[in-house]
Design a protein around this motif. Structure first.
Motif, PDB file in Angstrom:
ATOM      1  N   LEU A  31       0.970  -1.405  -0.068  1.00 26.12           N
ATOM      2  CA  LEU A  31      -0.026   0.012   0.111  1.00 26.12           C
ATOM      3  C   LEU A  31       0.699   1.243   0.065  1.00 26.12           C
ATOM      4  O   LEU A  31       0.453   2.205  -0.628  1.00 26.12           O
ATOM      5  N   TRP A  32       2.032   1.200   0.627  1.00 24.17           N
ATOM      6  CA  TRP A  32       2.994   2.435   0.883  1.00 24.17           C
ATOM      7  C   TRP A  32       3.397   2.525  -0.819  1.00 24.17           C
ATOM      8  O   TRP A  32       3.496   3.569  -1.118  1.00 24.17           O
ATOM      9  N   SER A  34       2.051   1.627  -3.330  1.00 21.12           N
ATOM     10  CA  SER A  34       1.024   2.246  -4.155  1.00 21.12           C
ATOM     11  C   SER A  34       0.976   3.598  -4.144  1.00 21.12           C
ATOM     12  O   SER A  34       0.604   4.377  -5.163  1.00 21.12           O
ATOM     13  N   GLU A  35       1.022   4.074  -2.847  1.00 19.52           N
ATOM     14  CA  GLU A  35       0.917   5.744  -2.367  1.00 19.52           C
ATOM     15  C   GLU A  35       1.996   6.547  -3.050  1.00 19.52           C
ATOM     16  O   GLU A  35       1.863   7.482  -3.436  1.00 19.52           O
ATOM     17  N   GLN A  36       3.357   5.794  -3.606  1.00 22.33           N
ATOM     18  CA  GLN A  36       4.506   6.353  -4.074  1.00 22.33           C
ATOM     19  C   GLN A  36       4.282   6.591  -5.565  1.00 22.33           C
ATOM     20  O   GLN A  36       5.017   7.275  -6.355  1.00 22.33           O
ATOM     21  N   SER A 159      -1.333   9.331   7.683  1.00 22.18           N
ATOM     22  CA  SER A 159      -0.792   9.104   6.335  1.00 22.18           C
ATOM     23  C   SER A 159       0.053   7.791   6.304  1.00 22.18           C
ATOM     24  O   SER A 159       0.932   7.698   7.085  1.00 22.18           O
ATOM     25  N   ILE A 160      -0.323   6.776   5.651  1.00 21.58           N
ATOM     26  CA  ILE A 160       0.558   5.519   5.444  1.00 21.58           C
ATOM     27  C   ILE A 160       1.973   5.986   4.764  1.00 21.58           C
ATOM     28  O   ILE A 160       2.977   5.213   4.976  1.00 21.58           O
ATOM     29  N   ASN A 161       1.821   7.126   4.437  1.00 17.49           N
ATOM     30  CA  ASN A 161       3.342   7.663   3.961  1.00 17.49           C
ATOM     31  C   ASN A 161       4.565   7.577   5.177  1.00 17.49           C
ATOM     32  O   ASN A 161       5.764   7.577   5.102  1.00 17.49           O
ATOM     33  N   LYS A 231      -8.344  -2.823  -0.222  1.00 19.11           N
ATOM     34  CA  LYS A 231      -8.369  -1.409  -0.075  1.00 19.11           C
ATOM     35  C   LYS A 231      -9.047  -0.988  -1.408  1.00 19.11           C
ATOM     36  O   LYS A 231     -10.177  -0.192  -1.339  1.00 19.11           O
TER      37      LYS A 231
END
Length: 266
Positions: A31-32, A34-36, A159-161, A231
């Motif tokens: 998921l991290w 993907s967030e990038q 934030s998952i960041n 998700k």
């Protein structure tokens, strides 16, 4: 508390701290990524490069630890070097930089779990207490549940960041726990080993390797895409954490009753 009980507590603590990191990275790392902004192919490659080192690194570090007779020092050194390599994710997050960073990190980190197992089993064998292995190992599953639930709840609000910061903290906690591990002497087996090809031809070995291969094939999509899939279906990160814990709860139940089950399969 007896000397042996203290040793078992220290091994249990090491498993607990190791699985803090493992729970965080298995459940939320895709998921991290993907967030990038990485696409599915890139995420698959970055997860795969972390797995690819397992083809070489555990055997290499195991051979080195056996040759040096310093299993604990190899464990601690690789944990520190792996943590330093993980810090590269804070420098840049472009694809090829992360590719190299994750390869280096995994090459060192893959030494850790095998050496924990070697030291734990050697200590249990010295005390003729191998059946208590599951009672030590289950603390890893307990920490996996706690970290997945905790991070899942947290990432509903944060934030998952921020995930790499938590993972770095877990790595540092593990390094600290490794300081308290007893330096167990691992007895070397000096018996003549059979030819590897004759062993690979045995039906029981073929069956075992086939089961292991199928297990790893199932783990590939599960570890890489389960959280992303949930998700996409609209599940919150806290719900994803809860769903990750179900199989681990079953694992803990098995560990608790393994001693009794083992009596019927020996």
């Amino acid at each position: 508390m007896s000397v042996n009980t203290k040793a078992y507590a220290r091994f249990s603590l090491a498993y607990f701290c190791f699985f803090l990191f493992l729970g965080g990275i298995i459940s939320f790392w895709p998921l991290w990524l993907s967030e990038q902004g990485f696409n599915e192919r890139q995420i698959g490659v970055l997860i795969a490069v972390s797995m690819s080192t397992k083809l070489i690194a555990p055997s290499f570090w195991g051979w080195l630890a056996d040759r040096m007779g310093r299993h604990l020092h190899v464990l601690q050194g690789c944990a520190v070097l792996g943590t330093l390599c993980f810090c590269l994710v804070f420098v840049r997050t472009d694809f090829w930089f992360l590719f190299v960073a994750l390869f280096l990190f995994s090459f060192f980190w893959d030494a850790v779990m095998p050496q924990i197992e070697v030291l734990t089993l050697a200590k249990l064998e010295q005390n003729q207490d191998e059946s208590n292995y599951t009672l030590v190992r289950l603390w890893g599953s307990v920490s996996f549940i706690l970290v997945v639930l905790g991070l899942g709840l947290l990432f509903d609000y944060v934030s998952i960041n921020t995930l790499p910061y938590f993972l770095l903290a877990f790595l540092c906690v593990f390094i600290a726990s490794s300081v308290y591990l007893p330096n167990v002497t691992v007895e070397k087996n000096i018996q003549q080993s059979p030819d590897v090809f004759s062993v690979l031809k045995r039906p029981d070995v073929i069956g075992f390797l086939l089961v292991c291969a199928l297990l790893q094939i199932s783990h590939g999509p599960y570890y890489t895409w389960f959280s992303v899939y949930l998700k996409d279906l609209g599940y919150s990160l806290s719900a994803i954490g809860v769903l990750w814990t179900l199989s681990v709860i079953a694992e803990i139940v098995l560990f608790v009753f393994m001693r009794q089950l083992y009596k019927y399969v020996r």
